[in-house]
Write a protein that holds these residues in place. Structure first.
Motif, mmCIF file in Angstrom:
data_model
loop_
_atom_site.group_PDB
_atom_site.id
_atom_site.type_symbol
_atom_site.label_atom_id
_atom_site.label_comp_id
_atom_site.label_asym_id
_atom_site.label_seq_id
_atom_site.Cartn_x
_atom_site.Cartn_y
_atom_site.Cartn_z
ATOM 1 N N LYS A 1 36.869 34.049 39.875
ATOM 2 C CA LYS A 1 38.120 33.494 39.360
ATOM 3 C C LYS A 1 39.028 34.644 38.963
ATOM 4 O O LYS A 1 38.724 35.417 38.050
ATOM 5 N N ALA A 2 40.159 34.770 39.642
ATOM 6 C CA ALA A 2 41.052 35.916 39.439
ATOM 7 C C ALA A 2 41.566 36.004 38.009
ATOM 8 O O ALA A 2 41.770 37.107 37.478
ATOM 9 N N SER A 3 41.761 34.857 37.381
ATOM 10 C CA SER A 3 42.311 34.862 36.017
ATOM 11 C C SER A 3 41.352 35.463 35.001
ATOM 12 O O SER A 3 41.745 35.796 33.881
ATOM 13 N N PHE A 4 40.067 35.612 35.391
ATOM 14 C CA PHE A 4 39.082 36.177 34.477
ATOM 15 C C PHE A 4 38.938 37.702 34.616
ATOM 16 O O PHE A 4 38.228 38.330 33.850
ATOM 17 N N GLN A 46 39.623 41.412 34.061
ATOM 18 C CA GLN A 46 40.242 42.188 32.988
ATOM 19 C C GLN A 46 40.354 43.654 33.425
ATOM 20 O O GLN A 46 39.363 44.393 33.393
#
Length: 255
Positions: A230-233, A235
């Motif tokens: 998941k790209a949003s995860f 960091q």
């Protein structure tokens, strides 16, 4: 000529009038064992019966005359298998990336076409993915275990909430998916009648970074992982660029 035979293990007498005829329903395992052997009971010409004298007795308690394997009795009437097999259950393992298929009768693995299978999230598809490949080492029989291709595995994992739980793991397939040992095509499962998985294993394997590239002109770091993430995860502040594979114990110039 290769000799083929199956010793029956049981059966149920469903029609016997204490006269000159009787009908026996074979047990499923014996019937499947017969079907597994090419060249046995596929035509009237390769269907013979033998038996011991313990087969039965008449009203005077006399044993029925045995028929030996050297003088088998040829069937005077034969009906070939014309019943289509069906998928009765399937399991989906998203941790080991495998699909297990269980059929109503033995099927011929050489006729199996995995690209005719679609995984979907409900009886009526809201989200679905049709398989593009996969491999199996299964042999002719009641089950086929398929190892999903990497591309299919990642496509399914990307299509959330497809196949994330037992409640979102369904299958449909076309009549071209597989045939039984007598070339009868499987009964198709259409969208709207999709079969829910009888067993589901969730993905519990951590993804891993497999490769990366760094473009100092564009200032771009490209990452390649072992599976869909998941790209949003992601960091960026968790990464460090260093000048050697092992800098443990070395003097590090930090920034």
């Amino acid at each position: 000529m290769l000799f083929r035979s199956v010793q029956l293990t049981g059966g149920v007498v469903v029609s016997a009038t204490d006269a000159k005829s009787a009908s026996i329903v074979l047990v499923a395992s014996d019937l499947n064992n017969i079907k597994l052997l090419d060249g046995l009971a596929t035509t009237s010409g390769n269907t013979y019966l033998i038996h011991t004298s313990g087969f039965g007795r008449d009203f005077f308690n006399l044993s029925i005359t045995a028929i030996s394997s050297s003088n088998g009795l040829l069937a005077d009437n034969f009906e070939p298998d014309r019943v289509s097999p069906s998928l009765v259950a399937f399991s989906l393992d998203m941790n080991n990336n495998q699909i297990g298929l269980t059929f109503s009768e033995v099927v011929r693995v050489s006729t199996f076409n995995v690209t005719q299978i679609t995984i979907q999230n409900a009886t009526v598809a809201g989200i679905s993915h049709t398989l593009t490949g996969g491999t199996t080492t299964s042999v002719n029989g009641l089950t086929i275990l398929v190892s999903l291709s990497s591309s299919d595995t990642n496509a399914i994992k990307l299509a959330t909430p497809l196949a994330t739980s037992l409640a979102t793991a369904y299958i449909r397939l076309t009549a071209s998916t597989v045939k039984d040992m007598n070339e009868n095509s499987i009964v198709a499962i259409a969208d709207g009648s999709a079969l829910r998985a009888s067993n589901f294993t969730a993905d519990t394997t951590q993804p891993a970074l497999q490769a990366f590239s760094l473009d100092m002109n564009l200032g771009q770091l490209k990452l390649t992982f072992s599976e869909t993430i998941k790209a949003s995860f992601v960091q960026p502040s968790e990464f460090r660029i260093q000048n050697n594979a092992n800098v443990t114990g070395a003097s590090v110039g930090d920034h």
